[in-house]
Design a protein around this motif. Structure first.
Motif, short mmCIF file in Angstrom:
data_model
loop_
_atom_site.label_atom_id
_atom_site.label_comp_id
_atom_site.label_asym_id
_atom_site.label_seq_id
_atom_site.Cartn_x
_atom_site.Cartn_y
_atom_site.Cartn_z
N LEU A 155 11.47 3.91 -14.38
CA LEU A 155 12.54 3.59 -15.33
C LEU A 155 13.77 3.08 -14.60
N ASP A 156 14.09 3.68 -13.44
CA ASP A 156 15.27 3.25 -12.67
C ASP A 156 15.12 1.84 -12.14
N GLN A 157 13.87 1.40 -11.93
CA GLN A 157 13.65 0.06 -11.35
C GLN A 157 13.49 -1.03 -12.41
N LEU A 158 13.63 -0.67 -13.68
CA LEU A 158 13.51 -1.65 -14.76
C LEU A 158 14.86 -2.30 -15.01
N ALA A 159 14.89 -3.64 -15.00
CA ALA A 159 16.13 -4.38 -15.19
C ALA A 159 16.59 -4.27 -16.64
N PRO A 160 17.89 -4.47 -16.93
CA PRO A 160 18.37 -4.48 -18.31
C PRO A 160 17.62 -5.54 -19.13
N GLY A 161 17.11 -5.10 -20.28
CA GLY A 161 16.30 -5.99 -21.10
C GLY A 161 14.86 -6.05 -20.66
N GLY A 162 14.51 -5.37 -19.55
CA GLY A 162 13.15 -5.38 -19.03
C GLY A 162 12.21 -4.54 -19.88
N TRP A 193 0.86 -1.18 0.00
CA TRP A 193 0.00 0.00 0.00
C TRP A 193 0.89 1.23 0.00
N GLY A 194 0.84 2.01 -1.07
CA GLY A 194 1.70 3.16 -1.13
C GLY A 194 1.52 3.92 -2.43
N ASP A 195 2.49 4.80 -2.71
CA ASP A 195 2.47 5.67 -3.89
C ASP A 195 3.01 4.90 -5.07
N GLY A 196 2.16 4.67 -6.08
CA GLY A 196 2.59 3.91 -7.25
C GLY A 196 3.62 4.64 -8.08
N CYS A 197 3.63 5.98 -8.04
CA CYS A 197 4.61 6.73 -8.82
C CYS A 197 6.04 6.44 -8.35
N GLU A 198 6.19 6.00 -7.10
CA GLU A 198 7.52 5.68 -6.57
C GLU A 198 7.92 4.24 -6.84
N GLY A 199 6.95 3.40 -7.29
CA GLY A 199 7.26 1.99 -7.53
C GLY A 199 7.49 1.24 -6.23
N TRP A 200 8.41 0.30 -6.26
CA TRP A 200 8.79 -0.49 -5.07
C TRP A 200 10.29 -0.68 -5.11
N PRO A 201 11.07 0.37 -4.81
CA PRO A 201 12.52 0.30 -5.00
C PRO A 201 13.21 -0.74 -4.14
N ALA A 202 12.62 -1.09 -3.00
CA ALA A 202 13.30 -2.04 -2.10
C ALA A 202 13.46 -3.41 -2.74
N LEU A 203 12.60 -3.77 -3.69
CA LEU A 203 12.66 -5.10 -4.32
C LEU A 203 13.13 -5.03 -5.77
N ALA A 204 13.52 -3.84 -6.25
CA ALA A 204 13.97 -3.69 -7.62
C ALA A 204 15.31 -4.44 -7.82
N MET A 247 2.25 2.90 -24.45
CA MET A 247 3.66 2.92 -24.84
C MET A 247 4.37 1.68 -24.29
N LEU A 248 5.24 1.10 -25.11
CA LEU A 248 6.10 -0.02 -24.71
C LEU A 248 7.52 0.50 -24.60
N ILE A 249 8.12 0.39 -23.42
CA ILE A 249 9.48 0.87 -23.16
C ILE A 249 10.36 -0.33 -22.83
N VAL A 250 11.51 -0.43 -23.53
CA VAL A 250 12.46 -1.53 -23.30
C VAL A 250 13.79 -0.92 -22.88
N ARG A 251 14.35 -1.43 -21.79
CA ARG A 251 15.66 -0.95 -21.33
C ARG A 251 16.74 -1.71 -22.08
N GLU A 252 17.48 -0.98 -22.89
CA GLU A 252 18.55 -1.58 -23.68
C GLU A 252 19.90 -1.22 -23.08
N GLU A 253 20.94 -1.60 -23.76
CA GLU A 253 22.28 -1.45 -23.19
C GLU A 253 22.66 0.01 -22.98
N HIS A 254 22.23 0.88 -23.88
CA HIS A 254 22.65 2.28 -23.79
C HIS A 254 21.47 3.22 -23.60
N GLY A 255 20.37 2.74 -23.05
CA GLY A 255 19.24 3.63 -22.83
C GLY A 255 17.91 2.90 -22.95
N PHE A 256 16.90 3.63 -23.32
CA PHE A 256 15.55 3.08 -23.40
C PHE A 256 15.00 3.30 -24.81
#
Length: 562
Positions: free
Chosen positions: A511-518, A481-492, A534-543
Motif C-alpha cells: 500500500l505504501d508503494q502505490l502512487a496516488p491514483g494507483g 529475486w526477493g520477498d514479494g511481501c516487501e515489494g520493491w521500495p527502492a523503485l517506488a 480485491m481492487l484497491i485504489v489510492r485516493e486523496e484521503h486514503g484507499f
C-alpha cells in the motif's frame, strides 16, 4: 565420401592430420638429403683430407730420405754416418706406417694401381739404399756418387711422379665429392622449395575445404533462424550430410513445422475464443433484453394482481357485510383472499429472482467485454512456452496448470480479468508484479504497459521466466529475486500493483508503494479457503476497496527461496 557426412571433430582431425603428414613427409625428405650431404662431408673429412695429409707426409719423408742419402755421401765422419743410418731406418719405419694408414682409404682402382706402383718403386729404392749402405761402408765413394746421381735419382723422380698421381687422384675425388654434395644440395633445395609450395597450397586447400564445410551450413542455419525470428515460416530448410550442422538444420526444419502447426492451432483457438466471446456478448445482450421485457411483463402482471387484490378486498368487504347471511360463504371468501395474497408474494419473489439474474448476466457481459480488451495480447502470446512440455497439449485450456515448486500458472481468463482491472482507468507506465511464477502474466503486462518490475521469491522460476521473455524479445521487464511481501521500495511508487498469490491481508508495504491514483489488484483471504479478488485504489484521503468475486490462488509466502 563428402565431408558433410563426417562430424566436425573427426573432419577437423582428418584435415589437420593430412597437413601434419605433409609436414612430416617434407621433414623426412629434408633429413634424408641432409644425411646425404653429411655423408659427403664425412667422406671428405675421413678419407680425402687424411689421404692428402698422408701423401704429403710420404712426399716429405721421400725428400728427407734423399737428403740423408746425400748426407751419407758428403759427411764421412763415423758418428755422423751412424746417425744418418739410424735416421734412414726411422724414416723407413715412418714410411711403412704411413703406407699402412693410407691403405684403408683407397676407394678407386686407379688409386690402388698408383699406390701399388709406389710400393714397387719403394722396394726398388730400398734395394738401392742397401747398395748405398754397402758402398758407404766400403768407402767406395765414386760408385756411391754414381748411384746417387743416376739410379737413386731416377727412382726418386718416379716416386715423385707416382706421388703426384696419387695427390691428383685424391684431389679429383675431393672435387667429385664436393660436386656431388653441391648437386645434392641444389636438388634438395629445389625439391624442398617445391614441396613447401605444394604443402602450402595443399594446406590452404584443406583449410578452405574444412572451413567451408563448417561455416557454410552454419550460415545457412543462421539465415533460417533469422527468417524464423522474422516470422517467415514458409522458407524451405534443406539439410545435406549427417554432421552436426546438418542435424541442426533438420532440427530447425522440424521446429519450424511444429511452430507452424502450433501457430495455426493458436490462431484457430483464438478465432474460436473470439467467436465465442462475440456469441456470448450477443447472447448476454439478447438475454438482457429478454429479461428486461420479462421484467416489464412481470411488473404489468404485478399491477394486474394488485388491481385484482383491490377488487378481491372489495369483494371481501362485501362478503363480510353479508357474512351474517352465510358464515360458510365468509370462510370461503377468506380462503380466497389468502390464496390471492400468496400468489402476489410468489410473483414478487419471482420478480426479484429475475432482476438478480439480469444483474448477473449484465456482470457476465461486462466480464466478456473486459476480456476482449486484452484478447489481442493473449492471442499473440504463446502460452505453451510457459508450461512444462508434458502439459503443452493443455496450454490453451482456460484452467490453471502446475509449474513446479507448488506454484501454478493462472487460467487465461483470470490473467485477462486482472490485467483489465489494472488498466480500466487508463494506460500505466510503471507496474509492480508480485510473483513472477511462470512469467505468463509478466509477458501479458509487458505488452500492455511501458515498464514492468517483477519480484519472485523462487530463483529457479525467475530464471526460467527470464529466458522465456528474452525468447519473446520482451525487454521492458526488470526482475528482482526477493520477498514479494516487501515489494520493491527502492523503485517506488508504482501506478499499478498486481499480486498473483493470495495474502491473508493486504501487505502495508505494498500500500505504501502505490502512487496516488494507483490501482492494486490482489487476492485476499486464507490459503485453501474462501478468497476474494480485491481492487484497491489510492485516493486523496486514503484507499478505496472493492471486492470483485471469489477466486482461488496459491499463498503469498515470506522470504526468498533459492
Amino acid at each position: 565420401m563428402s565431408l558433410r557426412n563426417m562430424n566436425i571433430a573427426p573432419r577437423a582431425l582428418l584435415g589437420f592430420a593430412l597437413i601434419g603428414l605433409l609436414m612430416l613427409g617434407l621433414g623426412i625428405f629434408s633429413l634424408v638429403q641432409m644425411g646425404n650431404i653429411r655423408q659427403a662431408g664425412v667422406a671428405i673429412e675421413q678419407v680425402s683430407v687424411p689421404s692428402i695429409k698422408i701423401l704429403d707426409e710420404l712426399t716429405a719423408l721421400n725428400l728427407r730420405m734423399r737428403t740423408l742419402s746425400y748426407r751419407l755421401l758428403l759427411n764421412r765422419e763415423p758418428a755422423t754416418q751412424r746417425d744418418t743410418l739410424d735416421l734412414l731406418d726411422q724414416r723407413n719405419s715412418q714410411i711403412d706406417r704411413a703406407r699402412q694408414a693410407y691403405l684403408p682409404m683407397i676407394v678407386a682402382a686407379d688409386e690402388q694401381a698408383a699406390f701399388d706402383q709406389y710400393g714397387q718403386l719403394l722396394n726398388q729404392y730400398r734395394q738401392l739404399e742397401s747398395r748405398m749402405r754397402t758402398l758407404s761402408q766400403a768407402d767406395r765413394l765414386d760408385e756411391l756418387h754414381d748411384l746417387l746421381n743416376r739410379d737413386l735419382l731416377a727412382n726418386s723422380e718416379q716416386i715423385n711422379k707416382v706421388m703426384d698421381t696419387l695427390v691428383r687422384i685424391n684431389t679429383d675425388q675431393t672435387r667429385a665429392t664436393n660436386e656431388k654434395a653441391a648437386n645434392q644440395y641444389a636438388g634438395a633445395f629445389a625439391l624442398v622449395i617445391g614441396l613447401l609450395v605444394a604443402a602450402t597450397v595443399l594446406t590452404f586447400a584443406c583449410a578452405f575445404l574444412l572451413t567451408r564445410s563448417i561455416v557454410k551450413p552454419i550460415e545457412e542455419a543462421l539465415k533460417c533462424a533469422e527468417q524464423v525470428a522474422d516470422g517467415d515460416l514458409t522458407h524451405l530448410i534443406r539439410a545435406e550430410g549427417t554432421d552436426e550442422a546438418a542435424r541442426l538444420l533438420r532440427a530447425m526444419a522440424r521446429m519450424q513445422d511444429k511452430l507452424r502447426d502450433t501457430l495455426q492451432q493458436i490462431a484457430g483457438s483464438a478465432t474460436q475464443l473470439a467467436s465465442a466471446a462475440e456469441e456470448l456478448n450477443a447472447v448476454t445482450d439478447e438475454s438482457a433484453r429478454g429479461l428486461q421485457q420479462q421484467n416489464n411483463e412481470i411488473e404489468q402482471a404485478a399491477t394486474a394482481v394488485t388491481e385484482m387484490t383491490s377488487a378481491v378486498e372489495e369483494v371481501a368487504r362485501n362478503a363480510v357485510s353479508t357474512s351474517e347471511a352465510s358464515s360458510e360463504a365468509s370462510r370461503s371468501t377468506g380462503d380466497g383472499r389468502d390464496l390471492v395474497m400468496e400468489t402476489v408474494g410468489a410473483i414478487e419473489r419471482m420478480s426479484g429472482d429475475v432482476q438478480a439474474t439480469a444483474k448477473l448476466i449484465t456482470h457476465l457481459a461486462e466480464q466478456s467485454r473486459d476480456i476482449g480488451k486484452v484478447l489481442d495480447v493473449i492471442r499473440r502470446t504463446p502460452r505453451h512456452l510457459f508450461v512444462d512440455e508434458a502439459l503443452a497439449h493443455r496450454a490453451y485450456e482456460d484452467t490453471a496448470l502446475p509449474i513446479g515448486h507448488n506454484q501454478t500458472i493462472s487460467q487465461p481468463f483470470m490473467v485477462a480479468h486482472m490485467s483489465e482491472l489494472l488498466l480500466e482507468a487508463g494506460p500505466l507506465d510503471k507496474v509492480l508484479e508480485i510473483g513472477t511464477g511462470s512469467g505468463y502474466q509478466t509477458a501479458i503486462l509487458a505488452q500492455l504497459v511501458e515498464r514492468v518490475f517483477s519480484v519472485e521469491r523462487i530463483k529457479v522460476l525467475q530464471d526460467r521466466a527470464k529466458e522465456r521473455l528474452v525468447e519473446l524479445n520482451l525487454r521492458n521487464v526488470v526482475f528482482r529475486w526477493g520477498d514479494g511481501c516487501e515489494g520493491w521500495p527502492a523503485l517506488a511508487p508504482y501506478n499499478g500493483i498486481i499480486v498473483t498469490a493470495v495474502a491473508p491481508e493486504v501487505p502495508q508495504a505494498l500500500l505504501d508503494q502505490l502512487a496516488p491514483g494507483g490501482r492494486m489488484v490482489i487476492p485476499v483471504g486464507p490459503a485453501g479457503e474462501a478468497q476474494q479478488l480485491m481492487l484497491i485504489v489510492r485516493e486523496e484521503h486514503g484507499f478505496s476497496r472493492r471486492v470483485l468475486g471469489a477466486v482461488r490462488f496459491v499463498p503469498l509466502l515470506n522470504g526468498p527461496l533459492a
